[in-house]
Design an enzyme around this catalytic site. Structure first.
Site, PDB file in Angstrom:
ATOM      1  N   THR A 119      27.655 -21.767   9.041  1.00 53.48           N
ATOM      2  CA  THR A 119      27.959 -21.172   7.739  1.00 53.48           C
ATOM      3  C   THR A 119      29.455 -20.938   7.563  1.00 53.48           C
ATOM      4  O   THR A 119      30.188 -20.773   8.547  1.00 53.48           O
ATOM      5  CB  THR A 119      27.211 -19.824   7.618  1.00 53.48           C
ATOM      6  OG1 THR A 119      27.677 -19.139   6.465  1.00 53.48           O
ATOM      7  CG2 THR A 119      27.450 -18.932   8.830  1.00 53.48           C
ATOM      8  N   ASP A 120      29.887 -20.838   6.307  1.00 54.42           N
ATOM      9  CA  ASP A 120      31.304 -20.499   6.050  1.00 54.42           C
ATOM     10  C   ASP A 120      31.617 -19.044   6.436  1.00 54.42           C
ATOM     11  O   ASP A 120      32.781 -18.679   6.591  1.00 54.42           O
ATOM     12  CB  ASP A 120      31.671 -20.759   4.583  1.00 54.42           C
ATOM     13  CG  ASP A 120      30.842 -19.986   3.563  1.00 54.42           C
ATOM     14  OD1 ASP A 120      29.938 -19.224   3.961  1.00 54.42           O
ATOM     15  OD2 ASP A 120      31.098 -20.151   2.351  1.00 54.42           O
ATOM     16  N   GLU A 121      30.553 -18.217   6.593  1.00 56.09           N
ATOM     17  CA  GLU A 121      30.799 -16.785   6.854  1.00 56.09           C
ATOM     18  C   GLU A 121      31.488 -16.542   8.198  1.00 56.09           C
ATOM     19  O   GLU A 121      32.041 -15.468   8.418  1.00 56.09           O
ATOM     20  CB  GLU A 121      29.489 -15.996   6.796  1.00 56.09           C
ATOM     21  CG  GLU A 121      28.833 -16.099   5.448  1.00 56.09           C
ATOM     22  CD  GLU A 121      27.807 -15.010   5.160  1.00 56.09           C
ATOM     23  OE1 GLU A 121      27.754 -14.015   5.896  1.00 56.09           O
ATOM     24  OE2 GLU A 121      27.058 -15.172   4.189  1.00 56.09           O
ATOM     25  N   TYR A 152      25.269 -10.869  11.289  1.00 61.14           N
ATOM     26  CA  TYR A 152      24.784 -12.242  11.057  1.00 61.14           C
ATOM     27  C   TYR A 152      25.879 -13.256  11.372  1.00 61.14           C
ATOM     28  O   TYR A 152      25.673 -14.196  12.152  1.00 61.14           O
ATOM     29  CB  TYR A 152      24.327 -12.409   9.593  1.00 61.14           C
ATOM     30  CG  TYR A 152      24.237 -13.855   9.143  1.00 61.14           C
ATOM     31  CD1 TYR A 152      23.261 -14.703   9.655  1.00 61.14           C
ATOM     32  CD2 TYR A 152      25.146 -14.378   8.208  1.00 61.14           C
ATOM     33  CE1 TYR A 152      23.181 -16.038   9.249  1.00 61.14           C
ATOM     34  CE2 TYR A 152      25.071 -15.699   7.802  1.00 61.14           C
ATOM     35  CZ  TYR A 152      24.087 -16.534   8.327  1.00 61.14           C
ATOM     36  OH  TYR A 152      24.020 -17.858   7.934  1.00 61.14           O
ATOM     37  N   LYS A 172      26.207 -16.132  14.301  1.00 58.24           N
ATOM     38  CA  LYS A 172      26.384 -17.556  14.008  1.00 58.24           C
ATOM     39  C   LYS A 172      27.662 -18.079  14.674  1.00 58.24           C
ATOM     40  O   LYS A 172      27.677 -19.173  15.229  1.00 58.24           O
ATOM     41  CB  LYS A 172      26.464 -17.800  12.492  1.00 58.24           C
ATOM     42  CG  LYS A 172      25.166 -17.642  11.731  1.00 58.24           C
ATOM     43  CD  LYS A 172      24.075 -18.630  12.109  1.00 58.24           C
ATOM     44  CE  LYS A 172      24.338 -20.039  11.662  1.00 58.24           C
ATOM     45  NZ  LYS A 172      23.175 -20.937  11.945  1.00 58.24           N
TER      46      LYS A 172
HETATM   47  P1  NAD Z   1      15.902 -19.332   6.071  1.00 56.44           P
HETATM   48  O1  NAD Z   1      15.945 -17.911   6.512  1.00 56.44           O
HETATM   49  O2  NAD Z   1      15.364 -19.674   4.733  1.00 56.44           O
HETATM   50  O3  NAD Z   1      15.037 -20.176   7.128  1.00 56.44           O
HETATM   51  C1  NAD Z   1      15.172 -19.998   8.518  1.00 56.44           C
HETATM   52  C2  NAD Z   1      13.992 -20.712   9.199  1.00 56.44           C
HETATM   53  O4  NAD Z   1      14.156 -20.541  10.619  1.00 56.44           O
HETATM   54  C3  NAD Z   1      12.625 -20.127   8.830  1.00 56.44           C
HETATM   55  O5  NAD Z   1      11.719 -21.170   8.569  1.00 56.44           O
HETATM   56  C4  NAD Z   1      12.216 -19.355  10.072  1.00 56.44           C
HETATM   57  O6  NAD Z   1      10.813 -19.278  10.275  1.00 56.44           O
HETATM   58  C5  NAD Z   1      12.912 -20.147  11.172  1.00 56.44           C
HETATM   59  N1  NAD Z   1      13.155 -19.336  12.376  1.00 56.44           N
HETATM   60  C6  NAD Z   1      13.747 -18.116  12.437  1.00 56.44           C
HETATM   61  N2  NAD Z   1      13.764 -17.669  13.703  1.00 56.44           N
HETATM   62  C7  NAD Z   1      13.201 -18.655  14.469  1.00 56.44           C
HETATM   63  C8  NAD Z   1      12.936 -18.806  15.857  1.00 56.44           C
HETATM   64  N3  NAD Z   1      13.251 -17.831  16.735  1.00 56.44           N
HETATM   65  N4  NAD Z   1      12.373 -19.947  16.290  1.00 56.44           N
HETATM   66  C9  NAD Z   1      12.026 -20.935  15.419  1.00 56.44           C
HETATM   67  N5  NAD Z   1      12.221 -20.838  14.097  1.00 56.44           N
HETATM   68  C10 NAD Z   1      12.804 -19.721  13.616  1.00 56.44           C
HETATM   69  O7  NAD Z   1      17.371 -19.875   6.276  1.00 56.44           O
HETATM   70  P2  NAD Z   1      18.217 -20.918   5.404  1.00 56.44           P
HETATM   71  O8  NAD Z   1      18.885 -20.197   4.309  1.00 56.44           O
HETATM   72  O9  NAD Z   1      17.404 -22.101   5.122  1.00 56.44           O
HETATM   73  O10 NAD Z   1      19.354 -21.304   6.475  1.00 56.44           O
HETATM   74  C11 NAD Z   1      19.123 -22.334   7.422  1.00 56.44           C
HETATM   75  C12 NAD Z   1      20.359 -22.481   8.295  1.00 56.44           C
HETATM   76  O11 NAD Z   1      21.481 -22.799   7.492  1.00 56.44           O
HETATM   77  C13 NAD Z   1      20.719 -21.219   9.059  1.00 56.44           C
HETATM   78  O12 NAD Z   1      21.170 -21.599  10.332  1.00 56.44           O
HETATM   79  C14 NAD Z   1      21.846 -20.606   8.248  1.00 56.44           C
HETATM   80  O13 NAD Z   1      22.709 -19.869   9.070  1.00 56.44           O
HETATM   81  C15 NAD Z   1      22.524 -21.853   7.708  1.00 56.44           C
HETATM   82  N6  NAD Z   1      23.221 -21.699   6.404  1.00 56.44           N
HETATM   83  C16 NAD Z   1      22.573 -21.131   5.334  1.00 56.44           C
HETATM   84  C17 NAD Z   1      23.229 -21.061   4.112  1.00 56.44           C
HETATM   85  C18 NAD Z   1      22.558 -20.486   2.887  1.00 56.44           C
HETATM   86  O14 NAD Z   1      23.208 -20.312   1.859  1.00 56.44           O
HETATM   87  N7  NAD Z   1      21.273 -20.193   2.911  1.00 56.44           N
HETATM   88  C19 NAD Z   1      24.542 -21.547   3.988  1.00 56.44           C
HETATM   89  C20 NAD Z   1      25.159 -22.106   5.115  1.00 56.44           C
HETATM   90  C21 NAD Z   1      24.483 -22.194   6.318  1.00 56.44           C
HETATM   91  O1  DAU Z   2      27.984 -18.294   2.687  1.00 53.58           O
HETATM   92  C1  DAU Z   2      26.838 -18.804   3.290  1.00 53.58           C
HETATM   93  C2  DAU Z   2      25.815 -17.700   3.459  1.00 53.58           C
HETATM   94  O2  DAU Z   2      25.273 -17.433   2.179  1.00 53.58           O
HETATM   95  C3  DAU Z   2      24.702 -18.053   4.438  1.00 53.58           C
HETATM   96  O3  DAU Z   2      25.264 -18.234   5.718  1.00 53.58           O
HETATM   97  C4  DAU Z   2      23.639 -16.945   4.483  1.00 53.58           C
HETATM   98  O4  DAU Z   2      22.573 -17.337   5.317  1.00 53.58           O
HETATM   99  C5  DAU Z   2      23.134 -16.739   3.077  1.00 53.58           C
HETATM  100  O5  DAU Z   2      22.205 -15.662   3.062  1.00 53.58           O
HETATM  101  C6  DAU Z   2      24.284 -16.434   2.122  1.00 53.58           C
HETATM  102  O6  DAU Z   2      24.864 -15.140   2.405  1.00 53.58           O
HETATM  103  P1  DAU Z   2      25.288 -14.112   1.251  1.00 53.58           P
HETATM  104  O7  DAU Z   2      25.323 -12.757   1.830  1.00 53.58           O
HETATM  105  O8  DAU Z   2      26.505 -14.599   0.547  1.00 53.58           O
HETATM  106  O9  DAU Z   2      24.030 -14.309   0.251  1.00 53.58           O
HETATM  107  P2  DAU Z   2      23.174 -13.259  -0.587  1.00 53.58           P
HETATM  108  O10 DAU Z   2      22.281 -14.052  -1.476  1.00 53.58           O
HETATM  109  O11 DAU Z   2      22.553 -12.217   0.281  1.00 53.58           O
HETATM  110  O12 DAU Z   2      24.261 -12.529  -1.481  1.00 53.58           O
HETATM  111  C7  DAU Z   2      25.111 -13.245  -2.372  1.00 53.58           C
HETATM  112  C8  DAU Z   2      26.066 -12.250  -2.998  1.00 53.58           C
HETATM  113  O13 DAU Z   2      25.326 -11.407  -3.883  1.00 53.58           O
HETATM  114  C9  DAU Z   2      26.740 -11.334  -2.000  1.00 53.58           C
HETATM  115  O14 DAU Z   2      28.070 -11.061  -2.444  1.00 53.58           O
HETATM  116  C10 DAU Z   2      25.903 -10.049  -2.059  1.00 53.58           C
HETATM  117  C11 DAU Z   2      25.436 -10.010  -3.500  1.00 53.58           C
HETATM  118  N1  DAU Z   2      24.102  -9.402  -3.710  1.00 53.58           N
HETATM  119  C12 DAU Z   2      23.054  -9.865  -2.991  1.00 53.58           C
HETATM  120  C13 DAU Z   2      21.782  -9.337  -3.152  1.00 53.58           C
HETATM  121  C14 DAU Z   2      20.621  -9.841  -2.331  1.00 53.58           C
HETATM  122  C15 DAU Z   2      23.924  -8.420  -4.672  1.00 53.58           C
HETATM  123  O15 DAU Z   2      24.878  -8.020  -5.368  1.00 53.58           O
HETATM  124  N2  DAU Z   2      22.680  -7.891  -4.842  1.00 53.58           N
HETATM  125  C16 DAU Z   2      21.599  -8.303  -4.112  1.00 53.58           C
HETATM  126  O16 DAU Z   2      20.473  -7.762  -4.300  1.00 53.58           O
END
Ligand code: NAD
Ligand code: DAU
Length: 378
Positions: free
Chosen positions: A136-138, A184, A188
């Protein structure tokens, strides 16, 4: 195309399900194994359309289970791993950091060590193998908002519509020093270091990518976009953290999946690629776009749902701004985002409104009961 046996971890989650779908449909000659523990975030209903394909298999497994994973590598003669399984929600990590360290750090280490033992036991060793870690970019921390009203970006934007803004001079580059702030992102970051260490120490062919915020169908409704679309539909409050001024850089999930495909096949070993669409939005502006879109589609008067906006206590350690520079990926591997943001949001809002049953099953917990029964012997 050569036959390959690939494990995609976390394939029942949001991004993982899009990656599994893409690979299963695009590469009928590959064996695609979706390995997932089915935590609260895993939902096999995300993959209903491909679950009967002959090149697809689901295995319920915890990535922390080293023995089981090592056995699976041998049984299936795995030559590629695309690792997405993780605990992914920042707010949960603030409440329960241990689970994040266990899954994201120890789980990744367990996969790396099992892959090392198996691949090193083969005559060809690491040749033709690949361990691709999705990050992730985080991990880069937070950027300053030194242009709070936004400026014209210094680059050609590809994903944004007219009027796109950058909210600061700086961006995350592949060379940006890691500086994670939340449990988190710290977990990562640690897993990214382990992946690179397995390349540098043992010569494992690894790749790491760091992507910005994804949005689109099948995202668990604890995350901003699906949560807010669902709340607007049901006229529930929209909890905006702090002043809603934090900036996130949004990419349509299928564009991330396409990038993963390109990088898995053509990326250089040991490299890092940033993935993002140069598409920064202040939370409050994005929320107003969602309100406008949902109200229009539902036939509500314009602005009808603006009164749902509710400012709440800010997230602890809330990162101010994320902004990815994906020039390297675009120039070296020819990837670019396919959707303008307005098209992506329109598609996304329509998908959640059209798939109320999916949403109801997730919010009620019904989806877990069905699959718990099916996989209880695993
Ligand atoms: P998500 O939470 O929707 O899905 C995570 C999946 O991993 C689920 O299906 C869960 O059951 C599985 N999982 C969790 N713990 C596990 C374990 N111990 N063993 C096997 N499976 C397990 O997550 P997402 O948003 O799809 O993110 C997927 C990946 O991409 C993550 O590694 C996250 O850090 C990365 N990522 C997410 C975002 C985003 O915006 N969502 C952005 C950049 C990177
Ligand atoms: O940048 C990549 C990341 O983006 C991934 O690595 C993470 O897995 C993914 O969850 C996401 O993280 P964020 O914290 O940016 O996403 P989230 O949807 O939780 O929140 C987006 C923005 O909105 C953040 O600034 C927090 C704000 N927010 C979020 C929620 C859930 C609110 O203001 N209210 C809310 O209820």
């Amino acid at each position: 195309m050569a036959k390959r046996n690939i494990i995609i971890t976390g394939g029942a989650g949001f991004i993982g399900s899009h990656v599994v779908r893409l690979f299963v449909n695009k590469y009928p000659e590959y064996n695609i194994i979706n390995l997932d523990k089915l935590t609260y975030a895993g939902n096999l209903a995300n993959l209903k359309d491909i679950e009967d394909k002959p090149n697809y298999k689901f295995v319920k497994m915890d990535i922390c289970d080293f023995e089981a994973f090592y056995q699976l590598m041998q049984d299936e003669q795995i030559d590629g791993i695309i690792h997405l399984a993780a605990e992914s929600h920042v707010d949960r990590s603030i409440k329960d950091p241990f689970t994040f360290a266990k899954t994201n750090v120890m789980g990744t280490l367990s996969l790396l060590q099992a892959a090392k033992l198996y691949w090193e036991s083969l005559p060809e060793k690491y040749e033709g193998k690949r361990f691709y870690h999705i990050s992730t970019d985080e991990v880069y921390g937070a950027l300053e908002m030194n242009h709070p009203e936004g400026i014209e970006p210094p680059f050609k934007t590809v994903a944004s519509s007219e009027g796109h803004k950058a909210y600061g001079d700086e961006f995350f580059y592949e060379t940006t020093k890691y500086n994670p702030h939340s449990p988190y992102s710290a977990a990562k970051a640690s897993s990214d270091h382990f992946v690179r260490a397995y390349h540098d120490t043992y010569g494992m062919p690894t790749i790491v990518t760091n992507c910005s915020n994804n949005y689109g169908p099948y995202q668990f409704p604890e995350k901003l976009i699906p949560l807010f679309i669902n709340n607007i539909r049901h006229r529930k409050p929209l909890p905006v953290y702090g002043k809603g001024e934090n900036v996130r850089d949004w990419l349509y999930v299928e564009d991330h999946a396409r990038a993963i495909d390109i990088i898995f096949h053509n990326g250089k070993i040991a490299e890092t690629y940033n993935i993002g669409g140069f598409n920064e939005w202040k939370n409050i502006d994005l929320i107003k776009v969602m309100i406008k879109t949902v109200d229009r589609i539902l036939g509500n008067p314009e602005g009808a749902s603006l009164d749902l906006i509710t400012y709440v206590t800010d997230r602890l350690g809330h990162d101010a701004r994320y902004a990815i520079d994906s020039t390297k990926l675009q120039k070296e591997l020819g990837w670019e985002p396919s959707l303008q943001f307005e098209e992506g949001i329109e598609k996304t809002v329509r998908w959640y409104l059209d798939n109320q049953e999916w949403m109801d099953n997730v919010t009620s917990g019904e989806y877990q009961k069905y699959y718990e029964e099916m996989y209880k012997s695993n």
